[in-house]
Design a protein around this motif. Sequence first.
Motif, mmCIF file in Angstrom:
data_model
loop_
_atom_site.group_PDB
_atom_site.id
_atom_site.type_symbol
_atom_site.label_atom_id
_atom_site.label_comp_id
_atom_site.label_asym_id
_atom_site.label_seq_id
_atom_site.Cartn_x
_atom_site.Cartn_y
_atom_site.Cartn_z
ATOM 1 N N ALA A 83 42.450 52.472 37.750
ATOM 2 C CA ALA A 83 41.697 53.514 38.435
ATOM 3 C C ALA A 83 42.630 54.643 38.857
ATOM 4 N N GLU A 84 43.832 54.287 39.295
ATOM 5 C CA GLU A 84 44.834 55.269 39.681
ATOM 6 C C GLU A 84 46.165 54.884 39.054
ATOM 7 N N PRO A 85 46.913 55.858 38.549
ATOM 8 C CA PRO A 85 48.211 55.542 37.927
ATOM 9 C C PRO A 85 49.278 55.236 38.970
ATOM 10 N N LYS A 86 49.493 53.963 39.227
ATOM 11 C CA LYS A 86 50.508 53.536 40.191
ATOM 12 C C LYS A 86 51.386 52.476 39.562
ATOM 13 N N ASN A 87 52.689 52.683 39.659
ATOM 14 C CA ASN A 87 53.618 51.681 39.144
ATOM 15 C C ASN A 87 53.642 50.480 40.086
ATOM 16 N N SER A 88 53.976 49.319 39.549
ATOM 17 C CA SER A 88 54.024 48.109 40.365
ATOM 18 C C SER A 88 54.880 47.068 39.677
ATOM 19 N N THR A 89 55.658 46.327 40.462
ATOM 20 C CA THR A 89 56.421 45.203 39.908
ATOM 21 C C THR A 89 56.315 43.949 40.763
ATOM 22 N N ALA A 90 55.971 44.091 42.039
ATOM 23 C CA ALA A 90 56.039 42.952 42.952
ATOM 24 C C ALA A 90 55.019 41.867 42.649
ATOM 25 N N LEU A 91 53.990 42.167 41.861
ATOM 26 C CA LEU A 91 53.004 41.153 41.501
ATOM 27 C C LEU A 91 53.175 40.669 40.070
ATOM 28 N N ASN A 92 54.129 41.271 39.336
ATOM 29 C CA ASN A 92 54.328 40.879 37.950
ATOM 30 C C ASN A 92 54.564 39.387 37.825
ATOM 31 N N GLY A 93 53.858 38.750 36.897
ATOM 32 C CA GLY A 93 54.064 37.344 36.627
ATOM 33 C C GLY A 93 53.209 36.406 37.443
ATOM 34 N N LEU A 94 52.498 36.921 38.449
ATOM 35 C CA LEU A 94 51.662 36.045 39.262
ATOM 36 C C LEU A 94 50.324 35.791 38.571
ATOM 37 N N LYS A 95 49.788 34.611 38.811
ATOM 38 C CA LYS A 95 48.449 34.287 38.339
ATOM 39 C C LYS A 95 47.435 34.771 39.375
ATOM 40 N N GLY A 96 46.318 35.284 38.889
ATOM 41 C CA GLY A 96 45.313 35.766 39.813
ATOM 42 C C GLY A 96 44.182 36.454 39.086
ATOM 43 N N TYR A 97 43.575 37.424 39.751
ATOM 44 C CA TYR A 97 42.377 38.065 39.231
ATOM 45 C C TYR A 97 42.500 39.590 39.316
ATOM 46 N N VAL A 98 41.995 40.242 38.305
ATOM 47 C CA VAL A 98 41.945 41.703 38.299
ATOM 48 C C VAL A 98 40.703 42.148 39.053
ATOM 49 N N LEU A 99 40.871 43.064 39.982
ATOM 50 C CA LEU A 99 39.740 43.639 40.704
ATOM 51 C C LEU A 99 39.413 44.993 40.098
ATOM 52 N N THR A 100 38.166 45.183 39.699
ATOM 53 C CA THR A 100 37.748 46.436 39.091
ATOM 54 C C THR A 100 36.663 47.097 39.930
ATOM 55 N N ASN A 101 36.565 48.422 39.795
ATOM 56 C CA ASN A 101 35.542 49.159 40.520
ATOM 57 C C ASN A 101 34.266 49.283 39.671
ATOM 58 N N ALA A 102 33.326 50.093 40.126
ATOM 59 C CA ALA A 102 32.044 50.215 39.423
ATOM 60 C C ALA A 102 32.211 50.816 38.025
ATOM 61 N N ASP A 103 33.336 51.524 37.815
ATOM 62 C CA ASP A 103 33.606 52.120 36.499
ATOM 63 C C ASP A 103 34.345 51.148 35.571
ATOM 64 N N GLY A 104 34.591 49.927 36.048
ATOM 65 C CA GLY A 104 35.297 48.946 35.233
ATOM 66 C C GLY A 104 36.793 49.160 35.183
ATOM 67 N N LYS A 105 37.319 49.988 36.076
ATOM 68 C CA LYS A 105 38.756 50.247 36.095
ATOM 69 C C LYS A 105 39.437 49.414 37.184
ATOM 70 N N ALA A 106 40.639 48.971 36.904
ATOM 71 C CA ALA A 106 41.362 48.087 37.820
ATOM 72 C C ALA A 106 41.825 48.853 39.053
ATOM 73 N N VAL A 107 41.528 48.288 40.226
ATOM 74 C CA VAL A 107 41.987 48.886 41.476
ATOM 75 C C VAL A 107 43.164 48.118 42.057
ATOM 76 N N THR A 108 43.268 46.846 41.735
ATOM 77 C CA THR A 108 44.411 46.045 42.176
ATOM 78 C C THR A 108 44.388 44.703 41.462
ATOM 79 N N PHE A 109 45.391 43.893 41.763
ATOM 80 C CA PHE A 109 45.474 42.525 41.234
ATOM 81 C C PHE A 109 45.566 41.590 42.418
ATOM 82 N N LEU A 110 44.686 40.606 42.465
ATOM 83 C CA LEU A 110 44.592 39.697 43.609
ATOM 84 C C LEU A 110 45.145 38.326 43.226
#
Length: 525
Positions: free
Chosen positions: A236-263
């Motif tokens: 949904a927004e272009p943001k770099n991230s590394t602290a969650l890399n490699g973790l198991k979890g779920y992708v959270l998407t908004n109404a447009d089907g775009k990822a807002v975060t990883f849980l």
Amino acid sequence: MKKRLVSLLLTMALVLTLAPAAFALDTFPDITDTETAQNAEVLRLMGVMEGDNKGRFNPDSSLTRAQFCKMTVVLTGKRSVVSRYSNYTVFPDVRATTWAAGYVNYAANHEVGLIHGMPDGTFAPSRAITYGEAVAILTRLLGYTDKDTGGIWPDGYIALATEAGMTKGLSIGGNDAITRAQAAKLFVNALSSKNEAGETMLSRLGYTKSEKETTLYSVDLANNQLRTEAGNVDLAEPKNSTALNGLKGYVLTNADGKAVTFLPSTGATTGTAVSDAAIIVGADGSTAGFDVLTGGSANYSLYRNGVPAAASELKKDDVVIYNAATNAVLACDTRVAVYYENCAPSPADPESIKVLGGTELKVMPTARQSVAQFKPGQNMVILLAADGRVAGARESGGRTNAYAYVDAEGKVSLLYGNSMKTIAEDPSESLKMDTSKVLGLVVRISQSGSRYNSTIHLSVQRGASGNLDPVKRSLGSKLIADGVLVFSGNKLTTFESLGKTVIPSDSIAYARTNAKDEVDLIVIK
């Protein structure tokens, strides 16, 4: 998202300072525990919690009522409507010119009703928010009203929040100020909370959680996507991230089907041990993040460069992977300066690279974003895991320590962890170098190049010297370490297989010593 799921961690992450190679606690350098780093990163991707102007999270600082109000509104995904509420005054101490006016006015709107003012009609925006107030706001967001609390403040709201799973892991007095770290945990808990009617916070906010658990590989900013083992999802927004890399979890998407975060699906110290990922040690002696790598197991065996080691022997930038079959954490310190020759399938998503005269090295999924910062034709330093895969890449410069054995035929084999890898079948041709002066020796190896050619640099390494006495377990004046690695030529063998005969020093190509000044690696010509 129909690809076959495979096990992967990553990184990481993190805990550690090198990114984006692996799981790391590097987004906010002042966070020292894994769980807070994960919570903060989940919320940073959503825009809910940010650092200060120096990039610090300040986990022990308190939050004001205005700050928490803004975070809650951002959590709802309603930032776009805030401007409509910023040109008038609801509370006398929150003027229309105040930075938080739009957020406070929206949250106080009768259709939303997330916040209430003080008995005197003010809002007290700069006052530290209490745990009870924070819980009340999020509980209202979950669909509860004041009358559901039984009129008991703040215990009624805290009881509702506890039943919904919102206060898990938090034990704070209702009238005590909440810290930023505690607020991050409360927000992340709230995302997974559910009210008595069975409605989840996510559904009320219009977010969708992926049906299946997956593993986050990295953020691909070039294509503005989250890369997961189940497939890629547009951000949904272009943001770099590394602290969650490699973790198991779920992708959270908004109404447009775009990822807002990883849980993440598990806490920092629980869950299933995962594989196919690496952690980059952030400080000498640090084991931060190993619990994520091992799925919470703390009784693992630790090896460094193939030899049993204590945590105190770990060094900054060591690459660590986990072998679930043997419950062993494997650390490797091999850093190689190379000329980036080629890759596959593409520089933006390198699953493998070619360096050192056409030698192909696999790139760990969580390291691909790191390697993708470089293009073929550039010089870089790669960090190798104990299984020989690339776990990270960085700019050239700094200390490298790659060693190789040159056998009697001139074949060059790179040493890493407890293994050797032949880097060129015909070094005189593919490496365009003369190995005749280093036959049977261990050399330090590096590569540099330009657009038109590259050069392999070799320098002889002597190490410890003396006769090897298998019975006395000594090499010259040095003792032999437990678990010593022994290579006969470029083949790994056991110390016991040497028998009882003393091996003269001129048959020893190289002997390495560890921090205890014991010989932990021997290469026999």
